[in-house]
Scaffold this active site. Structure first.
Site, PDB file in Angstrom:
ATOM      1  N   CYS A 298      34.782  75.125 -18.984  1.00 60.70           N
ATOM      2  CA  CYS A 298      34.435  74.395 -17.760  1.00 60.70           C
ATOM      3  C   CYS A 298      34.578  75.245 -16.507  1.00 60.70           C
ATOM      4  O   CYS A 298      34.284  74.777 -15.401  1.00 60.70           O
ATOM      5  CB  CYS A 298      35.273  73.127 -17.655  1.00 60.70           C
ATOM      6  SG  CYS A 298      35.030  72.036 -19.081  1.00 60.70           S
TER       7      CYS A 298
ATOM      8  N   HIS B 150      39.041  71.163  -9.206  1.00 58.94           N
ATOM      9  CA  HIS B 150      38.545  70.910 -10.556  1.00 58.94           C
ATOM     10  C   HIS B 150      38.709  69.428 -10.888  1.00 58.94           C
ATOM     11  O   HIS B 150      37.765  68.786 -11.345  1.00 58.94           O
ATOM     12  CB  HIS B 150      39.288  71.776 -11.562  1.00 58.94           C
ATOM     13  CG  HIS B 150      38.765  71.683 -12.948  1.00 58.94           C
ATOM     14  ND1 HIS B 150      37.464  72.003 -13.279  1.00 58.94           N
ATOM     15  CD2 HIS B 150      39.352  71.269 -14.108  1.00 58.94           C
ATOM     16  CE1 HIS B 150      37.260  71.811 -14.571  1.00 58.94           C
ATOM     17  NE2 HIS B 150      38.389  71.355 -15.095  1.00 58.94           N
TER      18      HIS B 150
ATOM     19  N   GLU C  13      46.935  71.187 -10.823  1.00 59.09           N
ATOM     20  CA  GLU C  13      46.097  71.897  -9.858  1.00 59.09           C
ATOM     21  C   GLU C  13      46.634  71.738  -8.441  1.00 59.09           C
ATOM     22  O   GLU C  13      46.650  72.697  -7.659  1.00 59.09           O
ATOM     23  CB  GLU C  13      44.659  71.408  -9.922  1.00 59.09           C
ATOM     24  CG  GLU C  13      43.743  72.138  -8.943  1.00 59.09           C
ATOM     25  CD  GLU C  13      42.292  71.709  -9.004  1.00 59.09           C
ATOM     26  OE1 GLU C  13      41.450  72.394  -8.389  1.00 59.09           O
ATOM     27  OE2 GLU C  13      41.999  70.688  -9.656  1.00 59.09           O
TER      28      GLU C  13
ATOM     29  N   LYS D  95      34.089  64.829  -8.867  1.00 56.77           N
ATOM     30  CA  LYS D  95      33.872  64.380 -10.247  1.00 56.77           C
ATOM     31  C   LYS D  95      34.092  62.876 -10.372  1.00 56.77           C
ATOM     32  O   LYS D  95      33.712  62.265 -11.372  1.00 56.77           O
ATOM     33  CB  LYS D  95      34.778  65.135 -11.219  1.00 56.77           C
ATOM     34  CG  LYS D  95      34.371  66.589 -11.466  1.00 56.77           C
ATOM     35  CD  LYS D  95      35.248  67.224 -12.527  1.00 56.77           C
ATOM     36  CE  LYS D  95      34.875  68.674 -12.785  1.00 56.77           C
ATOM     37  NZ  LYS D  95      35.287  69.576 -11.679  1.00 56.77           N
TER      38      LYS D  95
ATOM     39  N   HIS E 113      32.225  64.810 -15.249  1.00 51.47           N
ATOM     40  CA  HIS E 113      32.538  66.224 -15.511  1.00 51.47           C
ATOM     41  C   HIS E 113      31.370  66.878 -16.246  1.00 51.47           C
ATOM     42  O   HIS E 113      31.117  66.581 -17.411  1.00 51.47           O
ATOM     43  CB  HIS E 113      33.817  66.316 -16.329  1.00 51.47           C
ATOM     44  CG  HIS E 113      34.329  67.699 -16.500  1.00 51.47           C
ATOM     45  ND1 HIS E 113      33.778  68.796 -15.874  1.00 51.47           N
ATOM     46  CD2 HIS E 113      35.380  68.176 -17.238  1.00 51.47           C
ATOM     47  CE1 HIS E 113      34.436  69.886 -16.218  1.00 51.47           C
ATOM     48  NE2 HIS E 113      35.407  69.539 -17.045  1.00 51.47           N
TER      49      HIS E 113
ATOM     50  N   PHE F 241      39.039  75.022 -20.849  1.00 47.35           N
ATOM     51  CA  PHE F 241      39.806  75.190 -22.075  1.00 47.35           C
ATOM     52  C   PHE F 241      39.915  76.691 -22.387  1.00 47.35           C
ATOM     53  O   PHE F 241      38.963  77.445 -22.204  1.00 47.35           O
ATOM     54  CB  PHE F 241      39.118  74.496 -23.247  1.00 47.35           C
ATOM     55  CG  PHE F 241      39.258  72.986 -23.235  1.00 47.35           C
ATOM     56  CD1 PHE F 241      40.010  72.321 -22.293  1.00 47.35           C
ATOM     57  CD2 PHE F 241      38.621  72.228 -24.215  1.00 47.35           C
ATOM     58  CE1 PHE F 241      40.142  70.940 -22.301  1.00 47.35           C
ATOM     59  CE2 PHE F 241      38.741  70.846 -24.238  1.00 47.35           C
ATOM     60  CZ  PHE F 241      39.498  70.198 -23.277  1.00 47.35           C
TER      61      PHE F 241
END
Length: 412
Positions: free
Chosen positions: A163, A303, A314, A334, A339, A400
């Site tokens: 991502c 994110h 984050e 998002k 996402h 990931f």
């Protein structure tokens, strides 16, 4: 090193299939979520997603492009076509080896893979594989097809960092231009992951929201009751151009890309470091490269996928990297788009640039009760867009494998 600017943009998203429609829906706080229509999701734990609407590839692409490409490549081709047109580039006046494509795709042709394997196993249509199976499947066909569509013969490849992918692609294009390896890049990312295997896989990980009866409120970053992300799809394309090249041709410059950095958590396959150490370092390195003080960042598009662990880790990283966050406005878009996996960074880069252009910070929707774990001094813009001065905008994307990628844009 030479300067790099943005001279064109294009978008295919759950909130509109062009930049202006997308941006207006973002400012209005529109949710792109709804029940999954691509397949029968009744048996799945998660049955909602942010799907692209009203996308008919035959309206934008020729028959051969459609036949030879998976949906993620079709999204890429259309977004790139918008960006190229928006840039006003006259390709007849430019050496084709000076223009490249660095694209980002996380999963690739999931729809193609699932259909081909199903057809082979069941023999329902044809117990053989299509000769287009591999070309439609592999992630680099997006960059390859864009180059073929426009005759671009420069550096060409597809980056993959889950991502964080789109920000990785933007960073690579940025660095190649600064090193004098190209004058122009088409960059960004695309993804088409709303398929049974993709939804099923993420659902099995319990990474996605199960607010199936209320999809428009399911993606809720920073809310106490968030329960996972909502899958999205689409593409974002940006034209990165060497500043003097853009200036000499009289191009419209949206913003300057001034810093980009990547780090690795080296911590866990899927979970971020709980204290956000790698993410914090990526932001610090990007700021150092941009020669921008932490307190000068006006807007951060995080994110922030709406997962219980990721959102807070984050913000801890933001607090550690930026220290003084009094001037900083944060909004997690998002909450509206879902996402988009490998395409997330590209559409969020567009949002960051539009925030600079229009001097407004979009909202984070669906925040009923802010999480008590949010560090003090962090300002989340919720519910409504916030008009304010935006000179510097930062955008984060994490993936990931522990990939952290940060890009910084500045008013040109």
């Amino acid at each position: 090193m030479t300067r790099v600017v943005i001279t064109g943009m294009g978008a295919v998203t759950p909130l509109g299939n062009d930049v202006n429609t997308f941006w207006q829906n973002i400012l209005r706080g529109t949710s792109g979520a709804g029940p999954i229509t691509r397949f029968n999701a009744e048996r799945f734990r998660t049955r909602i997603a942010c799907e692209v609407k009203d996308f008919s590839p035959e309206n934008y692409l020729n028959r051969n492009e459609i036949k030879r490409s998976d949906l993620f490549t079709q999204y890429a081709l259309y977004a790139a076509s918008q960006a190229m047109e928006d840039s006003g580039l006259d390709l007849s006046t430019i050496d084709p080896f000076d223009i490249g494509v660095i694209w980002g795709v996380g999963q690739g042709g999931m729809e193609t893979f699932e259909e081909e394997v199903t057809n082979y196993v069941t023999g329902e249509y044809n117990p053989r594989f299509s000769p287009f199976f591999v070309p439609r499947l592999i992630v680099n066909l997006a960059s390859g097809m864009i180059s073929m569509k426009f005759g671009l013969q420069g550096i060409n490849y597809t980056a993959v960092s889950a991502c964080a992918t789109s920000n990785t692609a933007l960073m690579d294009a940025f660095n190649y231009i600064r090193m004098g390896k190209a004058k122009v890049f088409v960059s960004g990312g695309s993804e088409a992951p709303i398929t049974p295997a993709s939804i099923g896989g993420f659902s099995a990980m319990k990474a996605m929201s199960v607010r199936n009866d209320d999809p428009s409120h399911a993606s809720r970053p920073y809310d106490k009751d968030r329960d996972g992300f909502v899958m999205g799809e689409g593409a974002g394309a940006l034209i990165l151009e060497e500043y003097e090249h853009a200036r000499k041709r009289g191009a419209h410059i949206y913003a300057e890309l001034v810093g980009a950095a990547m780090t690795a958590d080296a911590y866990h396959m899927t979970a971020p470091h709980p204290e956000g150490i790698g993410a914090s370092k990526a932001m610090q390195l990007a700021l150092k490269e941009a020669k921008i003080a932490a307190g000068e960042v006006d807007y951060l598009n995080p994110h922030a996928t709406s997962t219980p662990i990721g959102d807070i880790s984050e913000l801890k990283a933001v607090a550690a990297a930026l220290h003084d966050t009094e001037n900083l406005s944060i909004s997690a878009t998002k909450s509206m788009t879902g996402h988009l996996l490998g395409a997330a960074g590209a559409v969020e880069a567009i949002i960051a640039i539009k925030a600079i252009n229009d001097q407004v910070v979009p909202p984070t929707i669906n925040v009923a009760n802010l999480d008590d774990a949010i560090p003090q001094g962090i300002h989340i813009v919720t519910q409504e867009a916030l008009p304010r001065k935006v000179t510097v905008a930062m955008s984060n994307a994490f993936g990931f494998g522990g990939h952290n990628a940060c890009v910084i844009f500045k008013k040109a």
